[in-house]
Design a protein around this motif. Structure first.
Motif, PDB file in Angstrom:
ATOM      1  N   VAL A 106       0.877  -1.298  -0.175  1.00 34.85           N
ATOM      2  CA  VAL A 106      -0.103  -0.014  -0.169  1.00 34.85           C
ATOM      3  C   VAL A 106       0.833   1.379   0.023  1.00 34.85           C
ATOM      4  O   VAL A 106       0.843   2.068  -0.657  1.00 34.85           O
ATOM      5  CB  VAL A 106      -0.956  -0.083   1.093  1.00 34.85           C
ATOM      6  CG1 VAL A 106      -1.620   1.477   1.330  1.00 34.85           C
ATOM      7  CG2 VAL A 106      -1.832  -1.061   0.980  1.00 34.85           C
ATOM      8  N   SER A 107       1.725   1.534   0.882  1.00 36.11           N
ATOM      9  CA  SER A 107       2.491   2.753   1.037  1.00 36.11           C
ATOM     10  C   SER A 107       3.216   3.244  -0.238  1.00 36.11           C
ATOM     11  O   SER A 107       2.956   4.357  -0.516  1.00 36.11           O
ATOM     12  CB  SER A 107       3.455   2.561   2.345  1.00 36.11           C
ATOM     13  OG  SER A 107       2.711   2.553   3.619  1.00 36.11           O
ATOM     14  N   PRO A 108       3.994   2.433  -0.626  1.00 32.38           N
ATOM     15  CA  PRO A 108       5.047   2.791  -1.816  1.00 32.38           C
ATOM     16  C   PRO A 108       3.952   3.141  -3.135  1.00 32.38           C
ATOM     17  O   PRO A 108       4.180   4.241  -3.820  1.00 32.38           O
ATOM     18  CB  PRO A 108       5.811   1.760  -2.156  1.00 32.38           C
ATOM     19  CG  PRO A 108       5.115   0.572  -1.395  1.00 32.38           C
ATOM     20  CD  PRO A 108       4.690   1.041  -0.377  1.00 32.38           C
ATOM     21  N   ILE A 109       2.773   2.342  -3.092  1.00 30.28           N
ATOM     22  CA  ILE A 109       1.976   2.637  -4.370  1.00 30.28           C
ATOM     23  C   ILE A 109       1.111   3.653  -4.096  1.00 30.28           C
ATOM     24  O   ILE A 109       1.096   4.590  -5.087  1.00 30.28           O
ATOM     25  CB  ILE A 109       0.983   1.461  -4.469  1.00 30.28           C
ATOM     26  CG1 ILE A 109       1.895   0.037  -5.102  1.00 30.28           C
ATOM     27  CG2 ILE A 109      -0.246   1.544  -5.554  1.00 30.28           C
ATOM     28  CD1 ILE A 109       1.010  -1.178  -5.302  1.00 30.28           C
ATOM     29  N   ALA A 110       0.636   3.903  -2.879  1.00 30.12           N
ATOM     30  CA  ALA A 110      -0.150   5.272  -2.716  1.00 30.12           C
ATOM     31  C   ALA A 110       0.812   6.437  -2.774  1.00 30.12           C
ATOM     32  O   ALA A 110       0.223   7.552  -3.370  1.00 30.12           O
ATOM     33  CB  ALA A 110      -0.726   5.249  -1.230  1.00 30.12           C
ATOM     34  N   LEU A 260      -6.492   1.588   3.717  1.00 29.89           N
ATOM     35  CA  LEU A 260      -5.915   0.060   3.837  1.00 29.89           C
ATOM     36  C   LEU A 260      -4.840  -0.050   4.594  1.00 29.89           C
ATOM     37  O   LEU A 260      -3.973   0.798   4.943  1.00 29.89           O
ATOM     38  CB  LEU A 260      -5.678  -0.136   2.229  1.00 29.89           C
ATOM     39  CG  LEU A 260      -6.805  -0.559   1.322  1.00 29.89           C
ATOM     40  CD1 LEU A 260      -6.254  -0.991  -0.126  1.00 29.89           C
ATOM     41  CD2 LEU A 260      -7.672  -1.432   1.754  1.00 29.89           C
ATOM     42  N   PRO A 261      -4.748  -1.325   5.191  1.00 28.99           N
ATOM     43  CA  PRO A 261      -3.417  -1.691   5.941  1.00 28.99           C
ATOM     44  C   PRO A 261      -2.147  -1.364   5.214  1.00 28.99           C
ATOM     45  O   PRO A 261      -2.051  -1.788   4.090  1.00 28.99           O
ATOM     46  CB  PRO A 261      -3.403  -2.807   6.413  1.00 28.99           C
ATOM     47  CG  PRO A 261      -4.643  -3.588   5.464  1.00 28.99           C
ATOM     48  CD  PRO A 261      -5.343  -2.630   5.149  1.00 28.99           C
ATOM     49  N   ALA A 262      -1.083  -0.859   5.822  1.00 29.50           N
ATOM     50  CA  ALA A 262       0.229  -0.687   5.248  1.00 29.50           C
ATOM     51  C   ALA A 262       0.907  -1.699   4.509  1.00 29.50           C
ATOM     52  O   ALA A 262       1.489  -1.683   3.837  1.00 29.50           O
ATOM     53  CB  ALA A 262       1.150  -0.051   6.158  1.00 29.50           C
ATOM     54  N   GLY A 263       0.531  -2.899   5.111  1.00 31.57           N
ATOM     55  CA  GLY A 263       1.362  -4.195   4.275  1.00 31.57           C
ATOM     56  C   GLY A 263       0.260  -4.917   3.543  1.00 31.57           C
ATOM     57  O   GLY A 263       0.751  -5.889   2.935  1.00 31.57           O
ATOM     58  N   GLY A 264      -0.748  -4.095   3.290  1.00 26.57           N
ATOM     59  CA  GLY A 264      -1.814  -5.054   2.237  1.00 26.57           C
ATOM     60  C   GLY A 264      -1.214  -5.045   0.811  1.00 26.57           C
ATOM     61  O   GLY A 264      -0.444  -4.041   0.288  1.00 26.57           O
TER      62      GLY A 264
END
Length: 264
Positions: A106-110, A260-264
């Motif tokens: 999630v985090s890098p894509i967001a 969404l959870p950060a590791g999702g």
């Protein structure tokens, strides 16, 4: 929800988002959070459906280029497509083999969605200040090839967005001309990338148990919706800017970080 319906929805999402400058990776991440994750082979197959769609959209243009190589204009354009693809392959393959790619989480894509949206807003404003030109130069071809590599390293960037706006900033200020060139370069690029990923999959996992019926349905859905999405976009950009897509990316990126959870 049945597995067939989930596969159908994933195919539709892939087809709608693969060539729009909004990142298919980000949308599939959201979809698979709710519909369940799928195998690497499934994702390769639905992307192949999207590639088939854009090949069908440009079938007449491809045929004209292939049969008109004796004409200088067609030969020059085809060579520039080949050059952009060669740059992507020459730089991208070593990058891929070295494992230089952010994770599909999630985090890098967001963050890539948000930064990409801001980049689109700034780039389109800068491109609008220049004379509108449909010319594809060698500089444009090389930079489009490099932009595709950047998009591969940073999931969520969107290959089409990165390459289209690089082309516009490099001198092809006419949106429709930049978009057509990027889409045509994307055909051999995506065929090669999918073929490489498919080879890797079978070398690593072999012919594992797969729901072939679900994959066939998702492939057909990706092809049909991809065809519709590309045809619509080519008409849309003749009269409108990419600004709504940029805003949508920023909103989607923020939403991903919040919900969404950060590791999702």
């Amino acid at each position: 929800m049945t597995d067939l319906l989930a596969a159908l929805l994933l195919g539709i999402i892939e087809g709608l988002t693969e060539f729009l400058p909004i990142s298919s990776t980000g949308h599939l991440l959201i979809a698979q959070h709710w519909l369940g994750s799928r195998s690497d082979l499934f994702n390769i197959i639905i992307q192949a459906g999207a590639i088939l769609a854009i090949t069908l959209v440009f079938r007449q243009r491809i045929w004209a280029l292939a049969t008109g190589l004796r004409e200088r204009e067609h030969r020059d354009y085809a060579l520039k497509i080949a050059a952009a693809f060669a740059v992507t392959a020459a730089v991208g393959l070593p990058v891929r083999l070295a494992g230089w790619q952010l994770p599909d989480t999630v985090s890098p894509i967001a963050i890539a969605l948000i930064l990409g949206g801001i980049w689109m807003l700034v780039a389109e404003r800068l491109a609008a200040r220049r004379p509108e030109s449909a010319l594809i130069t060698w500089k444009v071809a090389v930079l489009v090839g490099l932009a595709q590599v950047v998009a591969g390293v940073f999931p969520g960037t969107s290959r089409s967005a990165a390459a289209i706006f690089m082309a516009m900033l490099a001198g092809t200020g006419k949106r429709s001309a930049a978009t057509e060139f990027v889409f045509l370069v994307g055909i051999p690029t995506m065929f090669a990338a999918s073929g490489y990923a498919l080879l890797e999959h079978f070398l690593d996992a072999g012919a594992s148990q797969e729901a072939w019926g679900e994959m066939a349905l998702a492939f057909a859905a990706a092809t049909a919706t991809g065809f519709i999405a590309v045809r619509w976009l080519l008409g849309y950009i003749k009269r409108h800017r990419y600004t709504p897509f940029a805003i949508y990316r920023i909103v989607l990126g923020v939403g991903l970080l919040l919900w969404l959870p950060a590791g999702g």
